[in-house]
Design an enzyme around this catalytic site. Structure first.
Site, PDB file in Angstrom:
ATOM      1  N   ASP A  13       0.843  -1.197   0.000  1.00  0.00           N
ATOM      2  CA  ASP A  13       0.000   0.000   0.000  1.00  0.00           C
ATOM      3  C   ASP A  13       0.878   1.247   0.000  1.00  0.00           C
ATOM      4  OD1 ASP A  13      -2.127   1.711   0.233  1.00  0.00           O
ATOM      5  OD2 ASP A  13      -2.897   0.878   2.093  1.00  0.00           O
ATOM      6  N   ASP A  14       0.815   2.029  -1.070  1.00  0.00           N
ATOM      7  CA  ASP A  14       1.583   3.282  -1.179  1.00  0.00           C
ATOM      8  C   ASP A  14       3.091   3.050  -1.212  1.00  0.00           C
ATOM      9  OD1 ASP A  14      -0.851   4.552  -1.076  1.00  0.00           O
ATOM     10  OD2 ASP A  14      -0.341   5.912   0.555  1.00  0.00           O
ATOM     11  N   CYS A  51      -5.303   3.912  -4.182  1.00  0.00           N
ATOM     12  CA  CYS A  51      -5.608   2.624  -3.563  1.00  0.00           C
ATOM     13  C   CYS A  51      -6.942   2.034  -3.985  1.00  0.00           C
ATOM     14  CB  CYS A  51      -5.515   2.723  -2.043  1.00  0.00           C
ATOM     15  SG  CYS A  51      -5.846   4.318  -1.327  1.00  0.00           S
ATOM     16  N   ARG A  55      -7.444  -1.391  -6.308  1.00  0.00           N
ATOM     17  CA  ARG A  55      -8.028  -2.600  -5.721  1.00  0.00           C
ATOM     18  C   ARG A  55      -9.238  -3.072  -6.517  1.00  0.00           C
ATOM     19  NH1 ARG A  55      -4.984  -0.618  -1.978  1.00  0.00           N
ATOM     20  NH2 ARG A  55      -4.269  -1.904  -0.233  1.00  0.00           N
ATOM     21  N   LYS A 108      -6.555  -5.269   3.962  1.00  0.00           N
ATOM     22  CA  LYS A 108      -7.330  -4.063   3.648  1.00  0.00           C
ATOM     23  C   LYS A 108      -8.269  -4.302   2.473  1.00  0.00           C
ATOM     24  CE  LYS A 108      -6.361   0.554   1.681  1.00  0.00           C
ATOM     25  NZ  LYS A 108      -5.369   1.635   1.560  1.00  0.00           N
ATOM     26  N   HIS A 110     -11.335  -1.907   1.264  1.00  0.00           N
ATOM     27  CA  HIS A 110     -11.342  -0.562   0.675  1.00  0.00           C
ATOM     28  C   HIS A 110     -12.012  -0.466  -0.694  1.00  0.00           C
ATOM     29  CE1 HIS A 110      -8.993   3.508   0.346  1.00  0.00           C
ATOM     30  NE2 HIS A 110     -10.190   3.657   0.877  1.00  0.00           N
ATOM     31  N   HIS A 205       1.668   2.494   3.860  1.00  0.00           N
ATOM     32  CA  HIS A 205       0.759   3.644   3.909  1.00  0.00           C
ATOM     33  C   HIS A 205       0.853   4.316   5.285  1.00  0.00           C
ATOM     34  CE1 HIS A 205      -3.077   5.824   3.931  1.00  0.00           C
ATOM     35  NE2 HIS A 205      -3.331   5.454   2.689  1.00  0.00           N
ATOM     36  N   ASP A 309      -0.131  -0.811  -4.879  1.00  0.00           N
ATOM     37  CA  ASP A 309      -1.368  -0.236  -5.424  1.00  0.00           C
ATOM     38  C   ASP A 309      -1.176   1.120  -6.082  1.00  0.00           C
ATOM     39  OD1 ASP A 309      -0.951   1.273  -3.128  1.00  0.00           O
ATOM     40  OD2 ASP A 309      -2.971   1.026  -2.350  1.00  0.00           O
ATOM     41  N   ASN A 310      -0.102   1.815  -5.805  1.00  0.00           N
ATOM     42  CA  ASN A 310       0.211   3.094  -6.460  1.00  0.00           C
ATOM     43  C   ASN A 310       1.630   3.481  -6.109  1.00  0.00           C
ATOM     44  OD1 ASN A 310      -2.187   4.014  -4.141  1.00  0.00           O
ATOM     45  ND2 ASN A 310      -0.078   4.682  -3.790  1.00  0.00           N
ATOM     46  N   LYS A 371       1.612   9.188  -6.263  1.00  0.00           N
ATOM     47  CA  LYS A 371       0.225   8.760  -6.089  1.00  0.00           C
ATOM     48  C   LYS A 371      -0.705   9.928  -6.435  1.00  0.00           C
ATOM     49  CE  LYS A 371      -2.809   7.549  -2.158  1.00  0.00           C
ATOM     50  NZ  LYS A 371      -2.784   7.238  -0.702  1.00  0.00           N
TER      51      LYS A 371
END
Length: 535
Positions: A13-14, A51, A55, A108, A110, A205, A309-310, A371
């Site tokens: 994540d991130d 994110c 996803r 996660k 989301h 993240h 994710d990014n 991002k």
């Protein structure tokens, strides 16, 4: 038919492109690096810049607008922007479960609408616009429904359909979701069925939370500053021959001052040390997972996919921005100091900070932006794939792929068809393309262009060319084979090529329901109660 493989999809994540050892980082990631060395590393995998959209696309094999998550969780008034997965989309789990797979998720979610972290008693968990993983094909779930949480003291977690109310003193989210995932795998192996595990991390993240011993591993590492670290990562990439060409590194972002002008050097170095510790601990957890697979005799026939994710996140944690949405006390009543304050060193449970734009610029080396944006820094992720029975180690692969391609790749590996109907709903045709031949070492390229749109930032990648723009700015055009760091704009010099790409983007945007961001932004700011989407 050959024995069906287990499948593990791990999402960071991130995390920026350059944050792994196998992509040039000084951060210790030996377990991920080993998977890459003994499997495949894709250097041109693209995500959706944020994110939620990533996803949604990853899980459904559709572009995020087609899946219902054209922006984030807020409902902005159209099917493409409803903020949760549409009923005419199907998740990987919904495709695999009818074929006898155990479907497991830890981490996660989301993709289920908006939630207010400071007001958990008002949450409508399980409503049609707030679906849980168990309502979208997963047999088991342990984790969070929203987008971020306190790593030591989560504000809301579910195990299957029940809220987790008690947390041990040594709780840490990255460790907890891995331990729970291993338990789920053990149960599936005992049942004798192949399993699909979606392990969706929140690391790295914000908030910057890490074990003290992990932070200590990076004591002094970042005192050289962001300029030196970014340069060192780029030089390491070039020495490794990571890419198909040794492109120039993009310039330091115009919003970042030189390290020599920084006044709070100890605090800044500590922020990056905490971030590195979060990546390090995630890698340690992946090592624990791999060890469990070997212990259970499942490692050789398990396809493991790892990606982010990014790109790195440049969001500043202002006390009256993102921080205001999250609880300012731990579950045992201790006060948290919210926001990026130089008088508070980040990392422990009583802090809530982000690593900010200068270090995100390091994470995304050698690319531009972050991002939110669809220049390479926002959308590029390494994808690591490992499957001893199915993939022969053969170095890096450079063909462009998209997260929507992951679902058809998994289905092809499993020998499972794409469902045309789920739960009485007709499912949209898959928009992704399987890249399994690429993983197996064959020549492969996508038959269709790759499209992007997030917050009015837009792009199309077709073959070697990429058309891209920031919201409100003119189109830029780049030859990605000679200039993936997007330094030499060809716009205005490639008339027909440029016009064709613009037309292709416009056709796609109309098809999937992209809305004018100038109309959508006021709706979003009202829903979130913010003055700026930057938090």
């Amino acid at each position: 038919m050959a024995e069906q493989p287990n499948i593990i999809l791990i999402l960071a994540d991130d995390m920026g492109f350059a944050d792994l050892g196998c992509t040039g980082s000084e951060i210790r990631t030996p377990h991920i690096d080993s998977l890459a060395a003994n499997g495949a590393l894709l250097t041109s995998m693209y995500n959706c810049a944020r994110c939620c959209p990533t996803r949604a696309s990853l899980l459904t094999g559709l572009y995020p607008h087609s899946a219902g998550v054209g922006h984030m969780g807020a409902d902005l008034g159209t099917p493409a922007y409803q903020g949760f997965l549409r009923s005419d989309s199907a998740t990987i789990a919904e495709h695999l479960r009818p074929a006898g797979y155990g479907t497991l998720m830890s981490g996660k979610w989301h993709v289920a609408g908006d939630f207010e972290p400071r007001n958990v008693d008002s949450w409508r968990v399980g409503d049609v616009d707030h679906p849980t993983p168990r309502q979208r094909g997963f047999d088991r779930f342990y984790g969070i429904l929203d987008g971020a949480t306190h790593f030591f003291s989560p504000h809301y977690m579910l195990e299957d359909d029940s809220r987790v109310q008690v947390f041990p003193d040594d709780f840490y989210f990255t460790d907890a979701i891995t331990d729970k995932a291993i338990g789920m795998i053990e149960e599936s192996v005992a049942d004798g069925a192949p399993f699909f595990l979606y392990l969706a991390h929140t690391a790295p993240h914000w908030p910057l939370h890490a074990h003290p011993e992990d932070i200590a591993r990076y004591d002094g590492v970042y005192s050289a500053g962001w300029d030196a670290i970014r340069t060192a990562r780029h030089e390491t990439m070039n020495d490794m021959g990571l890419f198909s060409s040794n492109w120039e590194i993009s310039h330091r972002d115009e919003g970042v001052h030189p390290w020599s002008a920084e006044e709070n050097t100890d605090w800044e170095a500590r922020k990056m040390a905490a971030y590195a510790a979060m990546v390090d601990r995630m890698d340690q957890s992946i090592g624990t997972l791999v060890a469990a697979l070997k212990r259970l005799g499942q490692f050789d026939n398990t396809l493991i996919l790892f990606l982010s994710d990014n790109g790195g996140c440049a969001e500043f944690m202002a006390e009256d921005g993102w921080a205001k949405f999250f609880p300012d006390k731990t579950h045992d009543g201790r006060q948290i100091v919210m926001g990026n304050r130089p008088d508070v060193m980040p990392g422990d449970a009583l802090t809530y900070q982000s690593y900010d734009k200068p270090w995100a610029n390091v994470s995304n080396a050698p690319f531009r932006l972050f991002k939110h944006y669809v220049h390479e820094g926002g959308i590029s992720t390494p994808l690591v794939a490992h499957w001893p029975k199915g993939i022969r180690p053969d170095g890096a692969r450079h063909a462009p792929c998209h997260v929507a391609d992951v679902l058809p790749t998994i289905l092809e590996a499993a020998g499972v068809p794409y469902q045309k109907e789920v739960g009485g709903h007709a499912i949209q045709p898959c928009e992704g393309e399987s890249f399994l031949p690429l993983l197996k070492g064959s020549d492969w390229e996508r038959s269709q262009p790759i499209f992007f749109e997030h917050e009015g930032n837009a792009a199309v990648r077709a073959g070697r060319f990429k058309l891209v723009r920031q919201h409100g700015a003119d189109w830029e055009l780049y030859d990605m084979e000679v200039d993936r760091t997007e330094l030499h704009d060809l716009a205005g010099r490639s008339g027909r090529q440029e016009r064709d790409l613009v037309a292709q983007y416009q056709d796609w945007a109309q098809k999937v329901g992209v809305e004018d961001w100038d109309r959508q932004l006021p709706k979003l700011l009202k829903a979130w109660g913010l003055q700026s989407v930057d938090g």
